[in-house]
Enzyme design. Structure first.
Site, PDB file in Angstrom:
ATOM      1  N   SER A 135     -61.628  76.591 -16.839  1.00 18.27           N
ATOM      2  CA  SER A 135     -61.065  75.816 -15.724  1.00 18.27           C
ATOM      3  C   SER A 135     -62.208  75.073 -15.049  1.00 18.27           C
ATOM      4  O   SER A 135     -63.342  75.568 -15.010  1.00 18.27           O
ATOM      5  CB  SER A 135     -60.416  76.757 -14.706  1.00 18.27           C
ATOM      6  OG  SER A 135     -60.157  76.056 -13.514  1.00 18.27           O
ATOM      7  N   TYR A 148     -61.149  83.877  -8.952  1.00 19.86           N
ATOM      8  CA  TYR A 148     -60.625  83.106 -10.091  1.00 19.86           C
ATOM      9  C   TYR A 148     -61.754  82.264 -10.704  1.00 19.86           C
ATOM     10  O   TYR A 148     -61.975  82.281 -11.919  1.00 19.86           O
ATOM     11  CB  TYR A 148     -59.473  82.203  -9.631  1.00 19.86           C
ATOM     12  CG  TYR A 148     -58.967  81.284 -10.724  1.00 19.86           C
ATOM     13  CD1 TYR A 148     -58.262  81.797 -11.814  1.00 19.86           C
ATOM     14  CD2 TYR A 148     -59.217  79.909 -10.688  1.00 19.86           C
ATOM     15  CE1 TYR A 148     -57.807  80.963 -12.830  1.00 19.86           C
ATOM     16  CE2 TYR A 148     -58.769  79.078 -11.705  1.00 19.86           C
ATOM     17  CZ  TYR A 148     -58.060  79.603 -12.770  1.00 19.86           C
ATOM     18  OH  TYR A 148     -57.622  78.789 -13.787  1.00 19.86           O
ATOM     19  N   LYS A 152     -63.482  82.533 -14.540  1.00 19.18           N
ATOM     20  CA  LYS A 152     -63.546  81.430 -15.505  1.00 19.18           C
ATOM     21  C   LYS A 152     -65.004  81.079 -15.837  1.00 19.18           C
ATOM     22  O   LYS A 152     -65.306  80.689 -16.960  1.00 19.18           O
ATOM     23  CB  LYS A 152     -62.797  80.215 -14.966  1.00 19.18           C
ATOM     24  CG  LYS A 152     -61.283  80.419 -14.918  1.00 19.18           C
ATOM     25  CD  LYS A 152     -60.706  80.613 -16.313  1.00 19.18           C
ATOM     26  CE  LYS A 152     -59.195  80.706 -16.316  1.00 19.18           C
ATOM     27  NZ  LYS A 152     -58.636  80.877 -17.661  1.00 19.18           N
TER      28      LYS A 152
HETATM   29  N1  LIG Z   1     -52.298  75.098 -14.371  1.00 27.27           N
HETATM   30  C1  LIG Z   1     -53.501  74.681 -14.058  1.00 27.27           C
HETATM   31  O1  LIG Z   1     -53.690  73.800 -13.182  1.00 27.27           O
HETATM   32  C2  LIG Z   1     -54.703  75.241 -14.778  1.00 27.27           C
HETATM   33  C3  LIG Z   1     -55.947  74.610 -14.570  1.00 27.27           C
HETATM   34  C4  LIG Z   1     -57.072  75.091 -15.214  1.00 27.27           C
HETATM   35  C5  LIG Z   1     -56.962  76.166 -16.052  1.00 27.27           C
HETATM   36  N2  LIG Z   1     -55.763  76.774 -16.245  1.00 27.27           N
HETATM   37  C6  LIG Z   1     -55.710  77.935 -17.139  1.00 27.27           C
HETATM   38  O2  LIG Z   1     -54.779  77.692 -18.169  1.00 27.27           O
HETATM   39  C7  LIG Z   1     -54.292  78.927 -18.666  1.00 27.27           C
HETATM   40  C8  LIG Z   1     -52.784  78.868 -18.804  1.00 27.27           C
HETATM   41  O3  LIG Z   1     -52.230  78.729 -17.497  1.00 27.27           O
HETATM   42  P1  LIG Z   1     -50.911  77.913 -17.194  1.00 27.27           P
HETATM   43  O4  LIG Z   1     -51.262  76.829 -16.270  1.00 27.27           O
HETATM   44  O5  LIG Z   1     -50.188  77.596 -18.434  1.00 27.27           O
HETATM   45  O6  LIG Z   1     -50.137  79.003 -16.308  1.00 27.27           O
HETATM   46  P2  LIG Z   1     -48.743  79.762 -16.505  1.00 27.27           P
HETATM   47  O7  LIG Z   1     -47.672  78.801 -16.823  1.00 27.27           O
HETATM   48  O8  LIG Z   1     -48.606  80.630 -15.303  1.00 27.27           O
HETATM   49  O9  LIG Z   1     -48.984  80.667 -17.794  1.00 27.27           O
HETATM   50  C9  LIG Z   1     -49.833  81.793 -17.751  1.00 27.27           C
HETATM   51  C10 LIG Z   1     -49.631  82.606 -18.999  1.00 27.27           C
HETATM   52  O10 LIG Z   1     -50.483  83.763 -18.929  1.00 27.27           O
HETATM   53  C11 LIG Z   1     -49.711  84.913 -19.219  1.00 27.27           C
HETATM   54  N3  LIG Z   1     -50.118  86.110 -18.489  1.00 27.27           N
HETATM   55  C12 LIG Z   1     -50.318  86.247 -17.160  1.00 27.27           C
HETATM   56  N4  LIG Z   1     -50.590  87.530 -16.874  1.00 27.27           N
HETATM   57  C13 LIG Z   1     -50.556  88.206 -18.056  1.00 27.27           C
HETATM   58  C14 LIG Z   1     -50.719  89.559 -18.410  1.00 27.27           C
HETATM   59  N5  LIG Z   1     -50.983  90.516 -17.495  1.00 27.27           N
HETATM   60  N6  LIG Z   1     -50.590  89.920 -19.710  1.00 27.27           N
HETATM   61  C15 LIG Z   1     -50.309  88.978 -20.652  1.00 27.27           C
HETATM   62  N7  LIG Z   1     -50.126  87.681 -20.383  1.00 27.27           N
HETATM   63  C16 LIG Z   1     -50.250  87.308 -19.093  1.00 27.27           C
HETATM   64  C17 LIG Z   1     -48.298  84.581 -18.780  1.00 27.27           C
HETATM   65  O11 LIG Z   1     -47.414  85.423 -19.503  1.00 27.27           O
HETATM   66  P3  LIG Z   1     -45.962  85.834 -18.901  1.00 27.27           P
HETATM   67  O12 LIG Z   1     -45.274  84.519 -18.582  1.00 27.27           O
HETATM   68  O13 LIG Z   1     -45.294  86.504 -20.053  1.00 27.27           O
HETATM   69  O14 LIG Z   1     -46.222  86.651 -17.706  1.00 27.27           O
HETATM   70  C18 LIG Z   1     -48.187  83.107 -19.140  1.00 27.27           C
HETATM   71  O15 LIG Z   1     -47.762  82.959 -20.473  1.00 27.27           O
HETATM   72  C19 LIG Z   1     -54.795  80.001 -17.696  1.00 27.27           C
HETATM   73  O16 LIG Z   1     -55.921  80.650 -18.258  1.00 27.27           O
HETATM   74  C20 LIG Z   1     -55.217  79.206 -16.477  1.00 27.27           C
HETATM   75  O17 LIG Z   1     -56.242  79.854 -15.745  1.00 27.27           O
HETATM   76  C21 LIG Z   1     -54.618  76.327 -15.633  1.00 27.27           C
END
Ligand SMILES: NC(=O)c1ccc[n+]([C@@H]2O[C@H](COP(=O)([O-])OP(=O)(O)OC[C@H]3O[C@@H](n4cnc5c(N)ncnc54)[C@H](OP(=O)(O)O)[C@@H]3O)[C@@H](O)[C@H]2O)c1
Length: 249
Positions: A135, A148, A152
């Site tokens: 991130s 957080y 990262k």
């Molecule tokens: N969205 C942003 O702006 C952003 C920016 C930079 C980086 N990121 C990174 O991108 C990645 C994906 O995030 P996203 O934006 O797609 O968010 P998201 O839609 O909330 O998806 C997060 C995923 O992580 C899984 N997860 C969370 N807790 C877990 C656990 N205890 N065990 C197993 N799986 C777990 C969730 O599974 P369940 O649904 O089954 O709980 C979900 O599939 C993350 O690493 C996040 O830090 C996101």
């Protein structure tokens, strides 16, 4: 790495970036192992894409190791591991409980380390690729998201160090660094994204960058690309960067 025919394990596949990536990889002909916690969402994704699904709670110590074992039981080998699952938390550091900090560090940092350790012997035997979803918070630091951002930054440094260690051993490493992405991430962390800029990108744009990172072996990809700029300014002109960051947040 040819996407077609590759066995790709994607964590966090039940939502957002992970689900978009599963769709892209399935279209490209990969055998996807989609891991997450929500059986219904995973079942829908499997019906749509043909992916194999594995339920895994990565907040549990040992969860990464268990997931690796179950993925290998299904497919005998994994060619690509995409460490995508992650959770956020926003608020004053002093108000964060130990339990929340532990959960965040376990899901975002410990589980990817466990998974990587468990799959690495096989990856070294037949060649493979490791992907880490970082991130921009981990590159720059963000007030109100200290743990957080630290998780990262740790993931980033782990990936960079592994890349050096694995040089010449047939395993390549990518780090993908997204900015703000339109997913349930913000709702789940309990604080919506409120800024007007930068505008959130669609999850599929990050999924496309991830697929390219795998197929073209890109060491580092920023999404969007201009995010390199603040990182470069912070490295070259740290005092100027801090002045700007304090002023504009
Ligand atoms: N969205 C942003 O702006 C952003 C920016 C930079 C980086 N990121 C990174 O991108 C990645 C994906 O995030 P996203 O934006 O797609 O968010 P998201 O839609 O909330 O998806 C997060 C995923 O992580 C899984 N997860 C969370 N807790 C877990 C656990 N205890 N065990 C197993 N799986 C777990 C969730 O599974 P369940 O649904 O089954 O709980 C979900 O599939 C993350 O690493 C996040 O830090 C996101």
């Amino acid at each position: 790495m040819q996407l077609s025919g590759a066995v790709v394990l994607v964590t966090g596949a039940s939502s957002g970036i992970g689900a978009a990536l599963v769709r892209r990889l399935a279209e490209a002909g990969s055998h996807v192992v989609a891991a997450g916690r929500h059986p219904d969402r995973l079942a829908r994704l499997a019906a749509e894409t043909g992916a194999t699904t594995v339920l895994a709670d990565l907040a549990r110590p040992g969860g990464g190791r268990d997931l690796a074992e179950r993925a290998l039981a299904r497919h005998a080998r994994v060619d690509v591991l995409v460490n995508n699952a992650g959770i956020g938390w926003a608020g004053r550091f002093g108000e964060m409980t130990d339990a929340t900090a532990d959960e965040l560090l376990t899901v975002n940092l410990r589980a990817p380390i466990e998974l990587t350790r468990a799959l690495l012997p096989g990856l070294c035997r037949h060649g493979g690729h490791l992907v880490f979803v970082g991130s921009i918070a981990g590159r720059l630091g963000v007030g109100g998201e200290a743990v957080y951002a630290a998780s990262k930054a740790g993931l980033d440094t782990f990936a960079e160090s592994l890349r050096l260690e694995l040089d010449g051993r047939g395993v390549t490493v990518s780090v993908v660094v997204p900015g703000v992405v339109e997913t349930p991430f913000f709702t789940r962390r309990g604080q919506p994204y409120r800024r007007r800029r930068p505008r959130p990108l669609p999850a599929d744009r990050v999924a496309a960058a991830l697929a390219t990172a795998i197929s073209r072996n890109r060491a580092e990809v920023y999404v969007p690309g201009w995010l390199r700029l603040p990182v470069a300014v912070r490295g070259l002109l740290p005092a100027t960067y801090r002045r700007l960051a304090t002023r504009f947040g």
